[in-house]
Design a protein around this motif. Structure first.
Motif, PDB file in Angstrom:
ATOM      1  N   VAL A  69       0.839  -1.207   0.000  1.00  0.00           N
ATOM      2  CA  VAL A  69       0.000   0.000   0.000  1.00  0.00           C
ATOM      3  C   VAL A  69       0.872   1.254   0.000  1.00  0.00           C
ATOM      4  O   VAL A  69       0.584   2.231  -0.708  1.00  0.00           O
ATOM      5  N   ALA A  70       1.941   1.214   0.782  1.00  0.00           N
ATOM      6  CA  ALA A  70       2.843   2.371   0.820  1.00  0.00           C
ATOM      7  C   ALA A  70       3.400   2.652  -0.577  1.00  0.00           C
ATOM      8  O   ALA A  70       3.407   3.799  -1.045  1.00  0.00           O
ATOM      9  N   LEU A  71       3.858   1.604  -1.237  1.00  0.00           N
ATOM     10  CA  LEU A  71       4.425   1.777  -2.578  1.00  0.00           C
ATOM     11  C   LEU A  71       3.385   2.314  -3.548  1.00  0.00           C
ATOM     12  O   LEU A  71       3.676   3.183  -4.378  1.00  0.00           O
ATOM     13  N   ALA A  72       2.158   1.812  -3.455  1.00  0.00           N
ATOM     14  CA  ALA A  72       1.103   2.288  -4.355  1.00  0.00           C
ATOM     15  C   ALA A  72       0.888   3.788  -4.204  1.00  0.00           C
ATOM     16  O   ALA A  72       0.397   4.450  -5.121  1.00  0.00           O
ATOM     17  N   HIS A  73       1.277   4.315  -3.056  1.00  0.00           N
ATOM     18  CA  HIS A  73       1.138   5.752  -2.836  1.00  0.00           C
ATOM     19  C   HIS A  73       2.468   6.484  -2.999  1.00  0.00           C
ATOM     20  O   HIS A  73       2.604   7.625  -2.550  1.00  0.00           O
TER      21      HIS A  73
END
Lengths: 568, 568
Positions: A87-91
């Protein structure tokens, strides 16, 4: 290195060239067209005419350095590093500086090692600052006590930067032996700070002691004073503490170089729906922050704060951690490259979702308490009850006084006045302590909620309108091996299992979020007007935040730093 | 530490409080009234109401952090660290990042150790980057060869930061084994750069290889390209290379955070008359540079470039290295505090002038050559002479072709065409080589000048109108144990003894300057129209600066990096 240099010189083809893009150069605050050559996990060169095996057309979009979250507790996402990373990477977050403070309070060094092992080889760079204050105080029973020596043992890990938010401000400024031992052991390395409201001479002493950064400012004046004293300032926009917009007026073109962003604590729904550093940049830009400055804060400034020379900018020899956004105003993350590998496609994680193999036996089964019925009865006494007053959106509680509702000689909950019973139960297998009290502000009209997340010692907390519901909720948390539960009478209504240290799920963040939604629906059904009563419940036990808190040892008057009677 | 914190808190009196001052805060670029409490060598706190044993009224003047010279060769001051320190401090410099490159070429590791020992405990902080390229090339004979292993042995010294200006750009960018060994050995530590005119893909490769800073820019476009690539840029204003004013247009409010000042090489007269970093700030401000930005460049930016967290700002826990100026525009240094001790009073050094006891036997008597008459005769051949063309104020020389003046079958000097004979004589006791050639541009009408400063190998150089004068000058240099000499016929006219490694005087800088003035007067008498013909002479032998140079091995075509015949 020879390969990297050959690509940079243009004498060998790159693995990948990104082209048709506008580069945001954070060193010079310029935006200009460029081509970026990547080999292995590195940016080799920026220019034109680089040959490559693969070329990505970025459609004229903006290329930024990977975003850096300067301070986050991954545990607050209620998920493992692997699930969090997706999720962090997606953001657009490619590096987090994390403080495994929560799991350290439960599992000690084993917890920190677990977080290091569970984040090994992830496409997200998980850099660790070591928890500096475990436990938060002697007034609660934590699962572990971390002294300087234990921290020094961990300091050589290649992803350990230094010491995390140094919360023991009195210890640090008064040169208390234990605090000084930790500060001295990490002198010359990273020492992150945590100094809410610390100003004037106390601030001077705190900075002199070694911390280099702080993320606890709540007013622009506090930001300015901390910057003047030499601290890097991280603007925080967490789930509980949302300070960003209020702090922005403190920024000037001249002082912003020492300002970055951090999440501190962000819950699953906020991570999924809003994002992380991208959200903070977006919010700031909407409020008038210069977009390129926002990018600098989200990247280079954070890297400089921690002395990270291998990231924070798109430049030769730095990590190919790269973010592509359609435009700087909207700041919507479209593609992300982590160490040269594309891991986000059209805003969704598309990378390798395998993670490291980690032995979890040291961090599972951490609820060391029998699921036996607990006697929550409180004999009524003369006088008024000291009641913890919870205010919406605040971790700071009030000290309230209320007449008890007495029934058969016992003080019981009174939902008409929103007086709920609360209990904090030691769960580390040490004392079996049960602290009892009353809380106002959670608004349950019936039933009970309970959880194994209870800052910072993470004992069990249960709040309810009646003892049966409380026991049902508590037993369910214990049987689940940790988590959050809502119950009514003998029935469990919903639960979110958190089997890792009683803090983290082993499921994807979307599952955690769905389970959390069910829990919130159950709490609504129980009458709570709060969007999320579990969060204030989890902070009821944090005895270092004013003014009245409840630990397994009893009611704590935070300003006096001592246990006090339930009765005034 | 406990004492520092007690003073910071206001619980114990400071050693010294400075008051009635305007603080230049380099973190926020603000200027405001404040009081500064000092204990031992540290700033304890900034605020008001601090008690102290001693209080200094600064008369409303400006208080700045101590100035930092980001790159200097102390040897170029022709004096020892102790003598240099007095003058540097008088000009507000409290920290220099020095590269003992010159003495290392003569004495190797012994030379570096001498510089470390001779700067131990001085009020000036002498931080050292280790010479990365000794010798400059195999085309001259130096006194020492420094491989990576020797450098690593020195790396643990507390005042060694890392590797100094990495001049071997081809080696670095092409991943040559020796260069790579040095870069790899210092990966993660400071690697300073030196990349004159290196742009485009070569620059990308150079930065990818590890250097973090550069001071060789000569155009604003070069500054911008280097900043974009991630290098810190040091604007240089030395004695030979004066680039500051030409480079200032490259600066913007956004990119200046990665720009600092450096001297590189400054001679005695310039240090005494103009100053050092103070002079650069003054020049810049006069040319329109914002004064507070100039202070940031002179302090914080340089500290950040080298990861120095203990200086570069007036802030709690940082060194009490402080400079007081009357006003920011004039930038005239009035008082200087070094580590909390006042060392400059009304612009003059007033501190402790004792220095460390240093054994000098390893760096004295380094002219290992007999004072025997040398045969400078050059048989005349067919064709034209390849002549080194010196241009005023430039280290870059031209390749000229001239018909020889032949006398009795020998090619001799021809003062009518300013064709002087030049010789470079190996002096490290290795080969005894004598390289012969002709130079145009020094303008002697008679006599000869000679010296033991000959970059970078520091062999003996002599230039003259006749062989007798050349032998007189040469013999005097050798008998003096190193230095500069002017001679006419059999008579020595003037000399400047440089007994330390043939590079440095053991006298105060003012004495050095007086001796230099006598030398310059003698050179004028010999007919040279140059202000200082000794400086271009000392660079005649630097075979890594284009285009034609003379080493002990002979004439070097720098672009082809090979020895060439005297005759075309």
């Amino acid at each position: 290195m020879a390969k990297l240099l050959a690509v940079a010189r243009g004498d060998a083809p790159a693995d990948l060239v990104l082209f048709n893009l506008k580069l945001v150069n954070v060193f010079t605050a310029e935006v200009y067209p460029a081509e970026v050559a990547i080999v292995d996990q590195w940016v080799a060169g920026i220019g034109s005419g680089y040959q490559a095996e693969s070329r990505h057309d970025l459609g004229g979009r903006y290329l930024l350095p990977g975003l850096i979250d300067a301070h986050i507790h991954i545990e607050s996402s209620l998920s493992t590093p692997k699930a969090f990373a997706r999720v962090a990477l997606a953001h657009g977050t490619t590096t987090v500086i994390t403080d495994p403070h929560e799991i350290a309070n439960v599992c000690g060094v084993d917890g920190i090692r677990y977080m290091l092992e569970a984040s090994e080889g992830l496409p997200l760079s998980v850099l660790v600052n070591l928890p500096s204050c475990v436990p938060a105080s002697p007034l609660s029973t934590s699962g572990a006590v971390l002294e300087a020596a234990a921290l020094v043992d961990l300091a050589d890990h290649p992803r350990v930067l230094g010491l995390a938010e140094f919360m023991d401000v009195p210890g640090a400024t008064s040169a208390e032996a234990g605090a000084l031992a930790k500060l001295s052991a990490f002198r010359g390395r990273v020492i992150d700070g945590h100094a809410p409201g610390v100003l004037g001479k106390q601030l001077q002493a705190y900075v002199a002691g070694g911390p280099r950064a702080d993320h606890e400012s709540v007013t622009p004046a506090e930001v300015v004073e901390k910057l003047r004293a030499g601290l890097y300032v991280f603007l925080r926009q967490g789930t509980a503490a949302r300070n960003l917009l209020e702090l922005l007026p403190a920024l000037t073109p001249e002082n912003a170089r020492r300002v970055a962003f951090c999440s501190d604590d962000r819950h699953p729904a906020d991570l999924l729906d809003q994002g992380q550093v991208d959200y903070m940049a977006r919010l700031g830009i909407r409020a008038g922050l210069d977009p390129v400055r926002a990018v600098q804060m989200a990247t280079l400034n954070a890297a400089e704060a921690f002395g990270l020379l291998d990231r924070g900018a798109v430049a030769p020899g730095r990590r190919a951690d790269l973010v592509v956004v359609d435009d700087l105003e909207g700041f919507k993350v479209r593609y992300v490259y982590a160490g040269g590998v594309k891991v986000v496609e059209d805003g969704a994680f598309s990378g390798d979702s395998s993670g490291p193999e980690v032995a979890e036996y040291r961090v599972r089964n951490t609820i060391r308490r029998e699921a036996a019925v607990v006697d929550f009865s409180i004999p009524a006494e003369e006088g008024l009850l000291r009641v913890i007053g919870v205010r919406p959106g605040q971790l700071v509680t009030q000290i309230e006084s209320h007449a008890p509702r007495a029934l058969k000689g016992l003080a019981v909950a009174d939902t008409e006045r929103d007086l709920l019973k609360a209990a904090v139960l030691e769960r580390h297998g040490k004392t079996g302590n049960v602290g009892l009290g009353f809380v106002r502000g959670l608004g349950l009209l019936r039933g009970a909620i309970a959880g194994s997340v209870g800052h910072d010692s993470h004992n069990l907390i249960v709040v309810g309108a009646d003892d049966i519901s409380m026991n049902t909720a508590l037993a369910a948390v214990i049987e689940t091996g940790g988590g959050f539960v809502a119950a009514l009478g003998g029935h469990m209504l919903a639960r979110l299992p958190l089997p890792i240290a009683g803090l983290m799920s082993d499921q994807p963040l979307s599952t955690v979020r769905a389970q959390m939604d069910e829990l919130l629906a159950a709490a609504l059904e129980l009458g709570s007007p709060l969007h999320d009563p579990f969060m204030p419940m989890a902070f009821l036990s944090l005895e270092v935040i004013p003014f009245l808190k409840l630990t397994d040892r009893g009611l704590v008057d935070v300003e006096r730093m001592q246990l006090v009677s339930l009765w005034t």
